[in-house]
Design a protein around this motif. Sequence first.
Motif, PDB file in Angstrom:
ATOM      1  N   MET A   1       0.884  -1.158   0.111  1.00  0.00           N
ATOM      2  CA  MET A   1       0.192  -0.015   0.065  1.00  0.00           C
ATOM      3  C   MET A   1       0.887   1.263   0.165  1.00  0.00           C
ATOM      4  SD  MET A   1      -3.120   0.884   2.476  1.00  0.00           S
ATOM      5  CE  MET A   1      -3.425   2.438   3.138  1.00  0.00           C
ATOM      6  N   LYS A   2       0.654   1.977  -0.734  1.00  0.00           N
ATOM      7  CA  LYS A   2       1.446   3.319  -1.110  1.00  0.00           C
ATOM      8  C   LYS A   2       0.708   4.509  -0.023  1.00  0.00           C
ATOM      9  CE  LYS A   2       1.800   5.493  -5.045  1.00  0.00           C
ATOM     10  NZ  LYS A   2       1.825   5.572  -6.442  1.00  0.00           N
ATOM     11  N   PHE A   3       1.890   5.298   0.255  1.00  0.00           N
ATOM     12  CA  PHE A   3       1.364   6.367   1.170  1.00  0.00           C
ATOM     13  C   PHE A   3       1.134   7.642   0.464  1.00  0.00           C
ATOM     14  CE2 PHE A   3       2.423  10.005   3.909  1.00  0.00           C
ATOM     15  CZ  PHE A   3       1.208   9.920   5.003  1.00  0.00           C
ATOM     16  N   ARG A   4       0.056   8.135   0.289  1.00  0.00           N
ATOM     17  CA  ARG A   4      -0.059   9.382  -0.571  1.00  0.00           C
ATOM     18  C   ARG A   4      -0.177  10.772   0.591  1.00  0.00           C
ATOM     19  NH1 ARG A   4      -5.076   7.469  -4.025  1.00  0.00           N
ATOM     20  NH2 ARG A   4      -5.565   6.435  -1.920  1.00  0.00           N
ATOM     21  N   ILE A   5       0.282  11.701   0.388  1.00  0.00           N
ATOM     22  CA  ILE A   5      -0.028  12.849   1.062  1.00  0.00           C
ATOM     23  C   ILE A   5      -1.321  13.597   0.494  1.00  0.00           C
ATOM     24  CG2 ILE A   5       1.248  14.929   1.659  1.00  0.00           C
ATOM     25  CD1 ILE A   5       3.160  13.293   2.858  1.00  0.00           C
ATOM     26  N   THR A   6      -2.046  14.008   1.709  1.00  0.00           N
ATOM     27  CA  THR A   6      -3.312  14.689   1.009  1.00  0.00           C
ATOM     28  C   THR A   6      -3.654  15.924   1.949  1.00  0.00           C
ATOM     29  OG1 THR A   6      -4.468  13.294   2.722  1.00  0.00           O
ATOM     30  CG2 THR A   6      -4.444  12.732   0.225  1.00  0.00           C
ATOM     31  N   PRO A   7      -4.295  16.897   1.611  1.00  0.00           N
ATOM     32  CA  PRO A   7      -4.263  17.872   2.573  1.00  0.00           C
ATOM     33  C   PRO A   7      -4.823  17.723   3.851  1.00  0.00           C
ATOM     34  CG  PRO A   7      -5.313  18.444   0.472  1.00  0.00           C
ATOM     35  CD  PRO A   7      -4.865  17.062   0.135  1.00  0.00           C
ATOM     36  N   LEU A   8      -5.762  16.658   3.875  1.00  0.00           N
ATOM     37  CA  LEU A   8      -6.344  16.247   5.282  1.00  0.00           C
ATOM     38  C   LEU A   8      -5.127  15.549   6.042  1.00  0.00           C
ATOM     39  CD1 LEU A   8     -10.021  14.947   4.729  1.00  0.00           C
ATOM     40  CD2 LEU A   8      -9.026  17.478   5.678  1.00  0.00           C
ATOM     41  N   ASN A   9      -4.420  14.901   5.668  1.00  0.00           N
ATOM     42  CA  ASN A   9      -3.045  14.328   6.186  1.00  0.00           C
ATOM     43  C   ASN A   9      -2.295  15.634   6.878  1.00  0.00           C
ATOM     44  OD1 ASN A   9      -3.439  11.668   5.557  1.00  0.00           O
ATOM     45  ND2 ASN A   9      -1.876  11.487   4.103  1.00  0.00           N
ATOM     46  N   LEU A  10      -1.931  16.658   6.121  1.00  0.00           N
ATOM     47  CA  LEU A  10      -1.392  17.688   6.645  1.00  0.00           C
ATOM     48  C   LEU A  10      -2.142  18.590   7.630  1.00  0.00           C
ATOM     49  CD1 LEU A  10      -0.172  19.276   3.182  1.00  0.00           C
ATOM     50  CD2 LEU A  10       1.031  17.917   4.736  1.00  0.00           C
ATOM     51  N   ALA A  11      -3.266  18.612   7.711  1.00  0.00           N
ATOM     52  CA  ALA A  11      -4.192  19.161   8.687  1.00  0.00           C
ATOM     53  C   ALA A  11      -4.194  18.445   9.968  1.00  0.00           C
ATOM     54  CB  ALA A  11      -5.751  19.265   8.225  1.00  0.00           C
ATOM     55  N   THR A  12      -4.012  16.877   9.714  1.00  0.00           N
ATOM     56  CA  THR A  12      -3.998  16.180  11.020  1.00  0.00           C
ATOM     57  C   THR A  12      -2.718  16.335  11.722  1.00  0.00           C
ATOM     58  OG1 THR A  12      -5.406  14.575   9.898  1.00  0.00           O
ATOM     59  CG2 THR A  12      -4.184  13.695  11.633  1.00  0.00           C
ATOM     60  N   ALA A  13      -1.696  16.392  10.901  1.00  0.00           N
ATOM     61  CA  ALA A  13      -0.449  16.606  11.454  1.00  0.00           C
ATOM     62  C   ALA A  13      -0.406  18.171  12.023  1.00  0.00           C
ATOM     63  CB  ALA A  13       0.796  16.462  10.385  1.00  0.00           C
TER      64      ALA A  13
END
Length: 88
Positions: A1-13
């Motif tokens: 499974m590939k990890f994809r950076i998304t805007p909600l990932n950045l918001a979570t961080a």
Amino acid sequence: MKFRITPLNLATAAFIVLAVDIWINGAKLSGGQYEHFGSAISWMFLLFAVAVAFLDIIFRNFFPETKKIWLIEISFITLAVVIYLLVS
């Protein structure tokens, strides 16, 4: 499974970093320090982080393409900001 950076990932961080910063340094608003509210505010930001991470998982299940995920999540964030600004 590939990890994809998304805007909600950045918001979570960002929510997690903000919660840790408030937990360590306390909440400061207009020069006053709210010593008793630091942990409560930190828990709220951690709750926001969990909710945003859950939304990210939901959006990933509905939209498999990375380009569509970015478009939908940026639209969602923009809508949330507009609603927040209209309410406040």
